[in-house]
Design a protein around this motif. Structure first.
Motif, PDB file in Angstrom:
ATOM      1  N   ILE A   1      68.414  33.415  43.129  1.00  0.00           N
ATOM      2  CA  ILE A   1      68.180  34.720  43.727  1.00  0.00           C
ATOM      3  C   ILE A   1      67.113  34.583  44.806  1.00  0.00           C
ATOM      4  O   ILE A   1      65.992  34.165  44.557  1.00  0.00           O
ATOM      5  N   ASP A   2      67.540  34.879  46.019  1.00  0.00           N
ATOM      6  CA  ASP A   2      66.705  34.719  47.202  1.00  0.00           C
ATOM      7  C   ASP A   2      65.926  36.021  47.419  1.00  0.00           C
ATOM      8  O   ASP A   2      66.506  37.061  47.731  1.00  0.00           O
ATOM      9  N   GLU A   3      64.613  35.946  47.214  1.00  0.00           N
ATOM     10  CA  GLU A   3      63.766  37.135  47.330  1.00  0.00           C
ATOM     11  C   GLU A   3      62.881  37.091  48.572  1.00  0.00           C
ATOM     12  O   GLU A   3      61.711  37.473  48.523  1.00  0.00           O
ATOM     13  N   ALA A   4      63.453  36.650  49.677  1.00  0.00           N
ATOM     14  CA  ALA A   4      62.678  36.552  50.919  1.00  0.00           C
ATOM     15  C   ALA A   4      61.990  37.871  51.286  1.00  0.00           C
ATOM     16  O   ALA A   4      60.922  37.866  51.895  1.00  0.00           O
ATOM     17  N   TYR A   5      62.600  39.002  50.906  1.00  0.00           N
ATOM     18  CA  TYR A   5      62.077  40.311  51.330  1.00  0.00           C
ATOM     19  C   TYR A   5      61.462  41.121  50.192  1.00  0.00           C
ATOM     20  O   TYR A   5      61.172  42.301  50.363  1.00  0.00           O
ATOM     21  N   ILE A   6      61.261  40.501  49.031  1.00  0.00           N
ATOM     22  CA  ILE A   6      60.849  41.266  47.845  1.00  0.00           C
ATOM     23  C   ILE A   6      59.492  41.940  48.038  1.00  0.00           C
ATOM     24  O   ILE A   6      59.237  42.998  47.463  1.00  0.00           O
TER      25      ILE A   6
ATOM     26  N   ARG B   1      61.328  32.336  47.298  1.00  0.00           N
ATOM     27  CA  ARG B   1      60.520  33.239  48.125  1.00  0.00           C
ATOM     28  C   ARG B   1      60.127  32.503  49.398  1.00  0.00           C
ATOM     29  O   ARG B   1      60.311  31.294  49.507  1.00  0.00           O
ATOM     30  N   THR B   2      59.505  33.209  50.311  1.00  0.00           N
ATOM     31  CA  THR B   2      59.137  32.567  51.573  1.00  0.00           C
ATOM     32  C   THR B   2      57.837  33.144  52.133  1.00  0.00           C
ATOM     33  O   THR B   2      57.473  34.276  51.814  1.00  0.00           O
ATOM     34  N   PHE B   3      57.166  32.351  52.957  1.00  0.00           N
ATOM     35  CA  PHE B   3      56.008  32.841  53.704  1.00  0.00           C
ATOM     36  C   PHE B   3      56.416  33.385  55.071  1.00  0.00           C
ATOM     37  O   PHE B   3      55.572  33.822  55.845  1.00  0.00           O
ATOM     38  N   SER B   4      57.716  33.358  55.357  1.00  0.00           N
ATOM     39  CA  SER B   4      58.174  33.678  56.719  1.00  0.00           C
ATOM     40  C   SER B   4      58.230  35.173  57.046  1.00  0.00           C
ATOM     41  O   SER B   4      58.331  35.535  58.203  1.00  0.00           O
ATOM     42  N   LYS B   5      58.187  36.046  56.060  1.00  0.00           N
ATOM     43  CA  LYS B   5      58.410  37.454  56.343  1.00  0.00           C
ATOM     44  C   LYS B   5      57.133  38.263  56.134  1.00  0.00           C
ATOM     45  O   LYS B   5      56.335  38.376  57.038  1.00  0.00           O
ATOM     46  N   ALA B   6      56.885  38.765  54.922  1.00  0.00           N
ATOM     47  CA  ALA B   6      55.723  39.630  54.700  1.00  0.00           C
ATOM     48  C   ALA B   6      54.403  38.936  55.050  1.00  0.00           C
ATOM     49  O   ALA B   6      53.469  39.568  55.547  1.00  0.00           O
TER      50      ALA B   6
END
Ligand SMILES: *Cc1c(COP(=O)(O)O)cnc(C)c1O
Length: 349
Positions: free
Chosen positions: A178-183, A205-210
């Motif tokens: 489950i990709d939570e890039a925008y969670i 998760r990613t550091f690229s968005k929020a």
């Protein structure tokens, strides 16, 4: 048993043992680095002449405290994009196995499968962009090793229903990612704490968005220790460089700043949603738990092109499954959003 899902060559692989696996300090004469220093000034005192820690210890410890998840479950990749590729390579035999995606969704799952010669099975999301569980169980077969889910989903913006996801995780014999890039933009809870209960569940998760760090290229996964160890086993030894690791440590000391970005962007999103809803040519503005808005408008591609001519670049998603005439706009600064709305209205006049 997760072990049965892993490719034989990966299970049997003897990983590369790098010099920095054993020692990070001392008189280091083991890795053919330049003992005199670097040709550039090492502003952050990162010892740039030395290879970084292959075990990612410092950043994993710090992330562990932030997430409340054991360090042993954490892995950092060069963006979540690297993790997607590594997972496919751990579980899927080229030319034989398959992956299931639920479209419309993030394009990288399919690209990473294509690169690795893995068949992609696709089940469309339903009209509310939710999982069609019945259809998914009809389509998957013995070759299906991974299901990639995205929540909040890109490009639709909505969260998947928790009970659907859990149902899949419980009954599917393979891996559910489950990709939570925008969670961070959502008020709903992450699946991070569910990883403890389901050995086949992986959260990305990613550091690229929020966090506002798309430029450092870093994402991370939360998964059972067995899977996390496999990720470490097959990654390039020094995948996370020292600049990136340093930025991650800084980021994790600035959580309040991230939260304040999220609040501001979410407020802007509410405003922009209302403004889009008030444009009569717009047929639908989809609700969003992310930092973008999907909307449907007649002659979408033409409008997209006209905006681009005027220097405003959004994303044309109208060729994706179920998204005819749909455009996706990222939430910009208040000024950028004003200019976007003003220009869009001018084009529609
Ligand atoms: C932007 C995005 C990512 C981020 O990927 P990185 O490689 O970490 O930059 C991952 N998944 C989805 C769905 C995204 O939209």
């Amino acid at each position: 048993m997760i072990e049965k899902l892993v490719r034989k060559n990966i299970l049997e692989l003897k990983p590369y043992t790098s010099a920095r696996d054993s020692f990070l300090e001392g008189i280091l004469l083991d890795a053919n680095e330049n003992s005199l220093g670097s040709v550039i000034r090492d502003e952050w005192e990162l010892k740039l002449n030395r290879y970084p820690d292959p075990a990612q210890n410092e950043i994993r410890e710090k992330l562990s405290k932030y997430l409340g998840v054991r360090k042993e479950k954490l892995f950092f990749g060069v963006g979540s994009d690297e993790i997607i590729d590594l997972l496919i390579r751990i579980f899927c035999n080229p030319g034989k196995d398959s992956v299931l995606i639920t479209e419309p969704t993030y394009g990288m799952y399919k690209v990473a499968c294509d690169v690795n010669d893995i068949k992609v099975l696709s089940v469309p999301l339903n009209r509310r962009f939710q999982l069609d569980i019945t259809k998914i169980f009809e389509i998957i077969n013995r070759t299906t090793k991974i299901i990639f889910l995205c929540s909040p989903n890109n490009p639709t913006g909505n969260l998947l229903k928790k009970k659907d996801v859990i149902k899949l995780v419980k009954s599917f014999k393979g891996i559910v990612v489950i990709d939570e890039a925008y969670i961070d933009f959502s008020e709903k809870k992450s699946f991070v704490n569910d990883v403890a209960n389901y050995k086949n569940l992986i959260v990305m998760r990613t550091f690229s968005k929020a966090w506002g760090l798309a430029g450092i290229r870093s994402g991370f996964s939360i998964a059972d220790e067995f899977i996390t160890n496999l990720l470490f086993k097959i990654k390039a030894p020094y995948n996370l460089n020292k600049f990136t690791s340093n930025a991650i440590l800084n980021a994790l000391s600035n959580i309040k700043k991230k939260d304040s970005f999220v609040r501001k962007l979410n407020l802007e999103k509410e405003k922009l949603t209302e403004q889009l809803k008030n444009i009569k040519q717009i047929q639908k503005v989809f609700p969003s738990d992310a930092n973008f808005i999907l909307f449907r408008i007649k002659k979408a591609t033409e409008i997209y092109n006209e905006l681009a001519t005027k220097g405003i670049i959004i994303r044309d998603r109208s060729n994706q499954v179920g998204l005819d005439n749909c455009l996706r706009v990222s939430i910009g600064t208040p000024k950028e959003n004003r200019i976007f709305i003003k220009t869009l209205k001018e084009i529609l006049k």
